[in-house]
Design a protein around this motif. Structure first.
Motif, PDB file in Angstrom:
ATOM      1  N   LYS A   1     -19.868   8.485  -5.398  1.00 49.01           N
ATOM      2  CA  LYS A   1     -18.904   8.087  -6.440  1.00 49.01           C
ATOM      3  C   LYS A   1     -19.522   7.034  -7.365  1.00 49.01           C
TER       4      LYS A   1
ATOM      5  N   ASP B   1       0.887  -1.172   0.000  1.00 49.56           N
ATOM      6  CA  ASP B   1       0.000   0.000   0.000  1.00 49.56           C
ATOM      7  C   ASP B   1       0.923   1.221   0.000  1.00 49.56           C
TER       8      ASP B   1
ATOM      9  N   PRO C   1      -8.976   3.067  -4.609  1.00 52.51           N
ATOM     10  CA  PRO C   1     -10.228   3.840  -4.711  1.00 52.51           C
ATOM     11  C   PRO C   1     -10.760   4.060  -6.131  1.00 52.51           C
TER      12      PRO C   1
HETATM   13  P1  NAD Z   1      -9.918   3.169   1.095  1.00 50.60           P
HETATM   14  O1  NAD Z   1      -9.668   4.583   0.694  1.00 50.60           O
HETATM   15  O2  NAD Z   1     -10.261   2.855   2.502  1.00 50.60           O
HETATM   16  O3  NAD Z   1      -8.629   2.265   0.729  1.00 50.60           O
HETATM   17  C1  NAD Z   1      -7.915   2.390  -0.482  1.00 50.60           C
HETATM   18  C2  NAD Z   1      -6.458   1.994  -0.195  1.00 50.60           C
HETATM   19  O4  NAD Z   1      -5.741   2.048  -1.436  1.00 50.60           O
HETATM   20  C3  NAD Z   1      -5.756   2.967   0.763  1.00 50.60           C
HETATM   21  O5  NAD Z   1      -5.130   2.234   1.804  1.00 50.60           O
HETATM   22  C4  NAD Z   1      -4.747   3.678  -0.127  1.00 50.60           C
HETATM   23  O6  NAD Z   1      -3.567   4.064   0.557  1.00 50.60           O
HETATM   24  C5  NAD Z   1      -4.471   2.606  -1.169  1.00 50.60           C
HETATM   25  N1  NAD Z   1      -3.901   3.111  -2.420  1.00 50.60           N
HETATM   26  C6  NAD Z   1      -4.291   4.193  -3.136  1.00 50.60           C
HETATM   27  N2  NAD Z   1      -3.515   4.302  -4.244  1.00 50.60           N
HETATM   28  C7  NAD Z   1      -2.644   3.260  -4.205  1.00 50.60           C
HETATM   29  C8  NAD Z   1      -1.581   2.852  -5.059  1.00 50.60           C
HETATM   30  N3  NAD Z   1      -1.283   3.528  -6.179  1.00 50.60           N
HETATM   31  N4  NAD Z   1      -0.868   1.751  -4.712  1.00 50.60           N
HETATM   32  C9  NAD Z   1      -1.168   1.068  -3.562  1.00 50.60           C
HETATM   33  N5  NAD Z   1      -2.155   1.421  -2.722  1.00 50.60           N
HETATM   34  C10 NAD Z   1      -2.875   2.515  -3.046  1.00 50.60           C
HETATM   35  O7  NAD Z   1     -11.058   2.637   0.101  1.00 50.60           O
HETATM   36  P2  NAD Z   1     -11.994   1.351   0.286  1.00 50.60           P
HETATM   37  O8  NAD Z   1     -13.216   1.716   1.034  1.00 50.60           O
HETATM   38  O9  NAD Z   1     -11.153   0.206   0.702  1.00 50.60           O
HETATM   39  O10 NAD Z   1     -12.484   1.162  -1.234  1.00 50.60           O
HETATM   40  C11 NAD Z   1     -11.662   0.584  -2.229  1.00 50.60           C
HETATM   41  C12 NAD Z   1     -12.532   0.285  -3.443  1.00 50.60           C
HETATM   42  O11 NAD Z   1     -13.550  -0.637  -3.050  1.00 50.60           O
HETATM   43  C13 NAD Z   1     -13.242   1.516  -3.999  1.00 50.60           C
HETATM   44  O12 NAD Z   1     -13.247   1.465  -5.403  1.00 50.60           O
HETATM   45  C14 NAD Z   1     -14.645   1.397  -3.419  1.00 50.60           C
HETATM   46  O13 NAD Z   1     -15.623   2.022  -4.224  1.00 50.60           O
HETATM   47  C15 NAD Z   1     -14.823  -0.115  -3.403  1.00 50.60           C
HETATM   48  N6  NAD Z   1     -15.810  -0.597  -2.419  1.00 50.60           N
HETATM   49  C16 NAD Z   1     -15.834  -0.082  -1.142  1.00 50.60           C
HETATM   50  C17 NAD Z   1     -16.768  -0.558  -0.231  1.00 50.60           C
HETATM   51  C18 NAD Z   1     -16.830  -0.008   1.183  1.00 50.60           C
HETATM   52  O14 NAD Z   1     -17.826  -0.263   1.876  1.00 50.60           O
HETATM   53  N7  NAD Z   1     -15.809   0.680   1.661  1.00 50.60           N
HETATM   54  C19 NAD Z   1     -17.671  -1.566  -0.602  1.00 50.60           C
HETATM   55  C20 NAD Z   1     -17.592  -2.114  -1.890  1.00 50.60           C
HETATM   56  C21 NAD Z   1     -16.652  -1.612  -2.788  1.00 50.60           C
END
Ligand code: NAD
Length: 324
Positions: A262, A39, A77
């Protein structure tokens, strides 16, 4: 897992969803299969490495994870982050020969970016496979290992049986949606529907309550009638009706309203690109946009639109006083 098809697995993106998903793998992968994680936030990596010593290993970049793993999951994200993970010219997954690696992106992003990443991979690494595999079930589902995957491939994809071994460690269901990017198309269509139901459910609750109905009675009516839906039954936007609903816990611990904004925006953009007429798209977009900015709603579960629309959250006193 019997006869694991892999000797190593990688996971990139250890946020709210990625971290518990990676943890399911750390706990359930056979002892001799390491999990290599990365990450951009270093503490997210060290935290997992320290929690599962010898099992979870730190990757230095997406490229480093790829060098050490046969199958790689990503959970970041937005589209720009997915591009960076896979295509960055110095540290991306594609900077090295990929051979027959399997790359599985679970992020919810736009279809065009996902197809562009897949196209680059197919052109330069024809033996490798890239899949869109967005998920549903939220953070709690990821923690419990009960999420659902919507896969951008056909049911007879030759890798499906192997992929299933790993998906089953993180979730309870996976649905092959037919072809590349259709996992994302399915996910965005679902969240559009779910987002609109939450608005309609809130409006219907508010009008019934203002007319004099106890929301518990009203919700029983919806459940018995043609308005029946999961949002009313399990995620009731009115606090205190469904015991497990985020609304009952102060709208905490659910699907954040910014994420609904989003996904809803991505769905509306997808429909616009197709020329699909949406009667409710712009109204929904405006409401989730407002909620995402409103300090009373931001960072809370998306069903908080009930609050934004003026729903009475202190209804219990009123109805219980009337019953005395
Ligand atoms: P989040 O922001 O909590 O986590 C994203 C992680 O990705 C962070 O730890 C960030 O540091 C890391 N990151 C960003 N750019 C990066 C890179 N270039 N290399 C490595 N790591 C990188 O987001 P989340 O809630 O975990 O959501 C992630 C995806 O899942 C999104 O597309 C979201 O729409 C989808 N999603 C989320 C949920 C939810 O309830 N949170 C449910 C279903 C789907």
């Amino acid at each position: 897992m019997e006869n694991p098809a892999y000797t190593s697995v990688g996971f990139i993106g250890l946020g709210a969803m990625g971290k518990p998903m990676a943890e399911q793998l750390a706990i359930k992968l056979p002892t001799n299969v390491p999990l290599i994680v990365y990450d951009i936030v270093a503490s997210a990596v060290t935290d997992l490495v320290e929690r599962y010593p010898g099992k979870v290993l730190a990757g230095k970049s997406p490229l480093d994870v790829t060098a050490k793993s046969q199958v790689i999951f990503s959970m970041v994200p937005e589209g720009a982050h997915v591009k960076s993970v896979y295509l960055d010219e110095t540290s991306g997954v594609c900077c090295r020969p990929l051979n027959n690696r399997m790359l599985v992106d679970c992020s919810t992003i736009d279809l065009a970016t996902s197809l562009a990443v897949k196209d680059q991979i197919t052109r330069h690494h024809p033996q490798a496979s890239f899949y869109d595999a967005p998920v549903s079930g939220g953070v709690i589902g990821a923690e419990k290992g009960t999420i659902a995957f919507f896969l951008g491939c056909s049911e007879d994809d030759p890798n499906l049986a192997q992929l299933a071994q790993l998906l089953n460690l993180m979730g309870k269901e996976f649905i092959p949606c037919g072809a590349p990017s259709l996992g994302l198309c399915a996910k965005l269509s679902n969240n559009y529907l779910s987002g609109l139901i939450a608005i309609a459910a809130s409006e219907s609750l508010i009008m019934g309550m203002r007319g004099g109905l106890d929301p518990r009675v009203l919700s029983r009516v919806f459940a018995a009638g043609t308005g029946q839906n999961t949002i009313i039954d399990r995620f009731n936007p009115c606090p205190g009706v469904a015991p497990e609903a985020p609304s009952t816990r102060g709208y905490k611990g659910g699907f954040k309203v910014q994420l609904m904004k989003k996904d809803f925006s991505l769905a509306v953009a997808m429909a616009a690109q197709q020329g699909t007429r949406l009667a409710l798209g712009s109204a929904g977009l405006q409401l989730y946009g407002e909620a995402a900015e409103d300090p009373r709603c931001r960072d809370l579960d998306s069903r908080v639109v009930f609050r934004l629309l003026g729903g009475d959250e202190n209804w219990k006193e009123r109805f219980e006083a009337n019953n005395d």
